[in-house]
Write a protein that holds these residues in place. Sequence first.
Motif, mmCIF file in Angstrom:
data_model
loop_
_atom_site.group_PDB
_atom_site.id
_atom_site.type_symbol
_atom_site.label_atom_id
_atom_site.label_comp_id
_atom_site.label_asym_id
_atom_site.label_seq_id
_atom_site.Cartn_x
_atom_site.Cartn_y
_atom_site.Cartn_z
ATOM 1 N N ASP A 189 -60.615 -11.650 -67.959
ATOM 2 C CA ASP A 189 -59.180 -11.405 -68.075
ATOM 3 C C ASP A 189 -58.847 -9.963 -67.702
ATOM 4 O O ASP A 189 -57.844 -9.689 -67.043
ATOM 5 C CB ASP A 189 -58.725 -11.707 -69.503
ATOM 6 C CG ASP A 189 -57.214 -11.727 -69.628
ATOM 7 O OD1 ASP A 189 -56.559 -12.372 -68.791
ATOM 8 O OD2 ASP A 189 -56.686 -11.090 -70.555
ATOM 9 N N GLN A 190 -59.705 -9.033 -68.121
ATOM 10 C CA GLN A 190 -59.487 -7.630 -67.770
ATOM 11 C C GLN A 190 -59.624 -7.420 -66.268
ATOM 12 O O GLN A 190 -58.908 -6.615 -65.673
ATOM 13 C CB GLN A 190 -60.482 -6.747 -68.530
ATOM 14 C CG GLN A 190 -60.200 -6.665 -70.016
ATOM 15 C CD GLN A 190 -61.278 -5.921 -70.774
ATOM 16 O OE1 GLN A 190 -62.417 -5.797 -70.298
ATOM 17 N NE2 GLN A 190 -60.955 -5.434 -71.963
ATOM 18 N N GLN A 191 -60.552 -8.179 -65.667
ATOM 19 C CA GLN A 191 -60.715 -8.112 -64.214
ATOM 20 C C GLN A 191 -59.435 -8.554 -63.515
ATOM 21 O O GLN A 191 -59.011 -7.965 -62.513
ATOM 22 C CB GLN A 191 -61.883 -8.999 -63.776
ATOM 23 C CG GLN A 191 -62.072 -9.109 -62.271
ATOM 24 C CD GLN A 191 -62.542 -7.812 -61.651
ATOM 25 O OE1 GLN A 191 -63.093 -6.955 -62.332
ATOM 26 N NE2 GLN A 191 -62.302 -7.657 -60.360
ATOM 27 N N ALA A 192 -58.804 -9.599 -64.071
ATOM 28 C CA ALA A 192 -57.549 -10.074 -63.487
ATOM 29 C C ALA A 192 -56.477 -8.995 -63.560
ATOM 30 O O ALA A 192 -55.708 -8.792 -62.623
ATOM 31 C CB ALA A 192 -57.085 -11.335 -64.215
ATOM 32 N N LYS A 193 -56.444 -8.282 -64.689
ATOM 33 C CA LYS A 193 -55.444 -7.234 -64.846
ATOM 34 C C LYS A 193 -55.707 -6.067 -63.902
ATOM 35 O O LYS A 193 -54.803 -5.325 -63.555
ATOM 36 C CB LYS A 193 -55.430 -6.746 -66.297
ATOM 37 C CG LYS A 193 -54.910 -7.795 -67.273
ATOM 38 C CD LYS A 193 -54.989 -7.304 -68.700
ATOM 39 C CE LYS A 193 -54.482 -8.369 -69.672
ATOM 40 N NZ LYS A 193 -54.617 -7.951 -71.085
ATOM 41 N N ARG A 194 -56.968 -5.896 -63.493
ATOM 42 C CA ARG A 194 -57.297 -4.794 -62.586
ATOM 43 C C ARG A 194 -57.086 -5.166 -61.123
ATOM 44 O O ARG A 194 -57.369 -4.385 -60.237
ATOM 45 C CB ARG A 194 -58.758 -4.371 -62.792
ATOM 46 C CG ARG A 194 -59.019 -3.651 -64.102
ATOM 47 C CD ARG A 194 -60.356 -2.934 -64.036
ATOM 48 N NE ARG A 194 -61.453 -3.864 -63.883
ATOM 49 C CZ ARG A 194 -62.151 -4.366 -64.898
ATOM 50 N NH1 ARG A 194 -61.842 -4.036 -66.127
ATOM 51 N NH2 ARG A 194 -63.142 -5.202 -64.683
ATOM 52 N N GLY A 195 -56.629 -6.369 -60.868
ATOM 53 C CA GLY A 195 -56.375 -6.702 -59.472
ATOM 54 C C GLY A 195 -56.614 -8.149 -59.115
ATOM 55 O O GLY A 195 -56.342 -8.557 -57.999
ATOM 56 N N GLY A 196 -57.141 -8.948 -60.052
ATOM 57 C CA GLY A 196 -57.328 -10.366 -59.783
ATOM 58 C C GLY A 196 -56.106 -11.151 -60.229
ATOM 59 O O GLY A 196 -54.993 -10.631 -60.274
ATOM 60 N N LEU A 197 -56.306 -12.404 -60.576
ATOM 61 C CA LEU A 197 -55.230 -13.260 -61.061
ATOM 62 C C LEU A 197 -55.544 -13.702 -62.482
ATOM 63 O O LEU A 197 -56.691 -14.008 -62.804
ATOM 64 C CB LEU A 197 -55.068 -14.486 -60.160
ATOM 65 C CG LEU A 197 -54.578 -14.219 -58.734
ATOM 66 C CD1 LEU A 197 -54.715 -15.480 -57.892
ATOM 67 C CD2 LEU A 197 -53.135 -13.736 -58.737
ATOM 68 N N ALA A 198 -54.533 -13.743 -63.324
ATOM 69 C CA ALA A 198 -54.708 -14.197 -64.699
ATOM 70 C C ALA A 198 -54.877 -15.716 -64.721
ATOM 71 O O ALA A 198 -54.444 -16.409 -63.792
ATOM 72 C CB ALA A 198 -53.503 -13.783 -65.539
ATOM 73 N N PRO A 199 -55.509 -16.277 -65.775
ATOM 74 C CA PRO A 199 -55.710 -17.731 -65.849
ATOM 75 C C PRO A 199 -54.429 -18.537 -65.680
ATOM 76 O O PRO A 199 -54.430 -19.579 -65.022
ATOM 77 C CB PRO A 199 -56.326 -17.925 -67.238
ATOM 78 C CG PRO A 199 -57.048 -16.647 -67.511
ATOM 79 C CD PRO A 199 -56.198 -15.581 -66.883
ATOM 80 N N HIS A 200 -53.312 -18.079 -66.271
ATOM 81 C CA HIS A 200 -52.078 -18.860 -66.149
ATOM 82 C C HIS A 200 -51.558 -18.855 -64.710
ATOM 83 O O HIS A 200 -50.962 -19.835 -64.253
ATOM 84 C CB HIS A 200 -51.014 -18.328 -67.116
ATOM 85 C CG HIS A 200 -50.366 -17.046 -66.682
ATOM 86 N ND1 HIS A 200 -50.930 -15.804 -66.938
ATOM 87 C CD2 HIS A 200 -49.222 -16.811 -65.989
ATOM 88 C CE1 HIS A 200 -50.144 -14.865 -66.437
ATOM 89 N NE2 HIS A 200 -49.106 -15.439 -65.866
ATOM 90 N N GLN A 201 -51.798 -17.764 -63.971
ATOM 91 C CA GLN A 201 -51.394 -17.736 -62.565
ATOM 92 C C GLN A 201 -52.222 -18.723 -61.744
ATOM 93 O O GLN A 201 -51.682 -19.459 -60.910
ATOM 94 C CB GLN A 201 -51.555 -16.322 -61.995
ATOM 95 C CG GLN A 201 -50.553 -15.311 -62.535
ATOM 96 C CD GLN A 201 -50.841 -13.913 -62.028
ATOM 97 O OE1 GLN A 201 -51.957 -13.406 -62.174
ATOM 98 N NE2 GLN A 201 -49.844 -13.275 -61.441
ATOM 99 N N MET A 202 -53.534 -18.755 -61.995
ATOM 100 C CA MET A 202 -54.393 -19.700 -61.283
ATOM 101 C C MET A 202 -54.009 -21.132 -61.606
ATOM 102 O O MET A 202 -54.000 -22.007 -60.731
ATOM 103 C CB MET A 202 -55.862 -19.461 -61.646
ATOM 104 C CG MET A 202 -56.518 -18.306 -60.921
ATOM 105 S SD MET A 202 -56.510 -18.491 -59.110
ATOM 106 C CE MET A 202 -57.446 -20.010 -58.891
ATOM 107 N N ARG A 203 -53.664 -21.392 -62.870
ATOM 108 C CA ARG A 203 -53.290 -22.748 -63.267
ATOM 109 C C ARG A 203 -52.035 -23.207 -62.517
ATOM 110 O O ARG A 203 -51.977 -24.330 -62.007
ATOM 111 C CB ARG A 203 -53.064 -22.796 -64.778
ATOM 112 C CG ARG A 203 -52.887 -24.208 -65.331
ATOM 113 C CD ARG A 203 -52.736 -24.213 -66.837
ATOM 114 N NE ARG A 203 -53.925 -23.717 -67.491
ATOM 115 C CZ ARG A 203 -53.997 -22.574 -68.163
ATOM 116 N NH1 ARG A 203 -52.943 -21.805 -68.275
ATOM 117 N NH2 ARG A 203 -55.119 -22.195 -68.729
#
Length: 303
Positions: A189-203
């Motif tokens: 989740d922290q990786q998503a905040k640093r530039g990836g996508l959060a789980p809800h965005q992927m969903r």
Amino acid sequence: MGEPRMPKKIRNATSEHRLADWYEKSGLARFCETMEFRAKGTVEMSDVSNKRLHGTVPAATGILIVNSRGFGHYRRNLGYGWEEGRQNGTVTLVLPANCDWDVAFEHHTRSLSLDPAQLETQMHVRAERLAAAFERLSNHCFTKNFVNSLMKEMWHNSAEETGWLGELFCDSASLALVAYLLREELRSDQQAKRGGLAPHQMRMLIEFMSSRLSNKLRISELAGIAGLSEYHFIRAFQRETGITPYQYVLRMRVNKASELLRQQPYISIDEIALLCGFGLASALAQQFRRLMGMSPRAYRDRL
């Protein structure tokens, strides 16, 4: 093809055993070759070998962690579309309630059932927070040697007559396992905040792409769903998945094609190519062979 045989060997199962009851109620027991159940402290474990699983995994009594080893292909539906892929080695999953699961290869599974109330007490975490954390965990597949080694050690320890020390080990190891998985999910989740996508965005993206695979998908549409510019969306998507949005959509289209080949034997491959957004059967065949290792026709003939 006849009905699957009942397991040849079922050991140490009692009517009070949550995992044994779960396998029986789900109907998965009839697909299993061997089954063994053990309990130590507050932890219940099962060791199952089977050639194929198919069906809807029901809600488990407690939290169910699955450590599966095998070779072949699998499908699962966590509520926002089928995912399909090849497995070669060991993968750890936290199964949510009512998860559609189809494993089409011989494999070996160790499962761990934990009591949520006991976890709340031992981890000093409120029930709502723990439930939310495990819901997030169900979106991940972990391929960590640590999980495999720890579950293997817990299984062997559960057979030893070590009294309170054995119970202490299994209870402590289960807490370590849960903490490890939650920490890995937090890092993701922290990786998503640093530039990836959060789980809800992927969903949301997967839901949108799944419903429009037969149409042309535009980067601008996908970026809008994620709330990002096209440039930042492509970078974030690739950082999250390891592949480009175009490659991801191709995989989804091939997965849908394989599903239609299995479930609709009377639909022609030309029609499947249109339904999956390939347009031409030759385009479908090229991508299908690249990802699945065989042509659509050969895949259908094997069923």
